[in-house]
Write a protein that holds these residues in place. Structure first.
Motif, PDB file in Angstrom:
ATOM      1  N   ASN A  86      -2.364 -10.529 -11.474  1.00  0.00           N
ATOM      2  CA  ASN A  86      -1.094  -9.951 -11.050  1.00  0.00           C
ATOM      3  C   ASN A  86      -0.245  -9.533 -12.259  1.00  0.00           C
ATOM      4  OD1 ASN A  86       0.813  -9.109  -9.118  1.00  0.00           O
ATOM      5  ND2 ASN A  86       1.904 -11.044  -9.265  1.00  0.00           N
ATOM      6  N   THR A 115      -3.330  -6.419  -9.521  1.00  0.00           N
ATOM      7  CA  THR A 115      -2.225  -5.988  -8.671  1.00  0.00           C
ATOM      8  C   THR A 115      -0.904  -6.009  -9.427  1.00  0.00           C
ATOM      9  OG1 THR A 115      -1.688  -8.230  -7.940  1.00  0.00           O
ATOM     10  CG2 THR A 115      -3.292  -7.017  -6.614  1.00  0.00           C
ATOM     11  N   ALA A 117       2.683  -7.037  -7.791  1.00  0.00           N
ATOM     12  CA  ALA A 117       3.513  -7.363  -6.636  1.00  0.00           C
ATOM     13  C   ALA A 117       4.865  -6.663  -6.759  1.00  0.00           C
ATOM     14  CB  ALA A 117       3.692  -8.867  -6.517  1.00  0.00           C
ATOM     15  N   VAL A 123      -1.678  -4.679  -3.697  1.00  0.00           N
ATOM     16  CA  VAL A 123      -1.426  -5.916  -2.942  1.00  0.00           C
ATOM     17  C   VAL A 123      -2.054  -5.800  -1.559  1.00  0.00           C
ATOM     18  CG1 VAL A 123       0.358  -7.413  -1.940  1.00  0.00           C
ATOM     19  CG2 VAL A 123       0.654  -6.479  -4.243  1.00  0.00           C
TER      20      VAL A 123
END
Length: 178
Positions: A86, A115, A117, A123
């Motif tokens: 992330n 990803t 977020a 996501v």
């Protein structure tokens, strides 16, 4: 299907697949130590897991090994696991390369995705991938159980008469010859 990632949250989502409603319950413990005592109870019923690390923190990436070991120790062997790096939006602070993340995921047999977020990048794809894979496994297990039940149903059950050709290999012998 929309998801949001917050610490200490349980997310409930529904998705339609093949005309069926799939309900996903997502627990986000954010790797906090206060959840360590109860995580094994969560693992028992889990069919999918996202192991998320922060690409800007080496320690976060190194903790993936511990979480993976706990998952494999406590969860069902058919659990679907995806490793997620992330904060891909923080390229200038990156401590773990995407290749390093991919290599670990490949070595451990995990799905992998990076990803953000914050910017909602990948996501949805992470959740879609894991839900689709879990759905596939559940369907395969249901099909195997159905086939096993069909095989069992074709076998004679207790109390049924089975006729055997009486002429085959049947030779009369005298019982008590003197």
């Amino acid at each position: 299907m929309a998801y949001s990632l917050y610490q200490d949250k349980v997310l409930m989502k529904k998705k339609q697949m093949d005309g069926k409603t799939i309900k996903a319950q997502i627990w986000d413990t954010a790797g906090q130590e206060r959840y360590r005592a109860i995580t094994s109870a969560y693992y028992r019923g889990a069919v999918g897991a996202l192991l998320v690390y922060d690409i800007t923190k080496r320690q976060s990436f190194e903790n993936v090994h511990r979480w993976l070991r706990e998952l494999r120790d406590h969860a069902d062997s058919s659990i679907v696991i995806m490793m997620v790096g992330n904060k891909s939006d923080l390229i200038h602070l990156r401590a773990i390369s995407e290749d390093e993340g991919k290599a670990l995921a490949e070595k451990e047999g995990l799905f992998f995705l990076e990803t953000s977020a914050m910017e909602a990048i990948n996501v949805e794809e992470a959740f879609q991938t894991i839900i689709t894979e879990v759905y596939g496994i559940v369907n395969r297990k249901a099909l195997a159980a159905k086939e096993a039940a069909a095989t069992t149903a074709t076998l004679p059950s207790q109390g049924k008469t089975i006729s055997i050709d009486s002429t085959a290999g049947n030779t009369k012998r005298a019982c008590c010859s003197t």
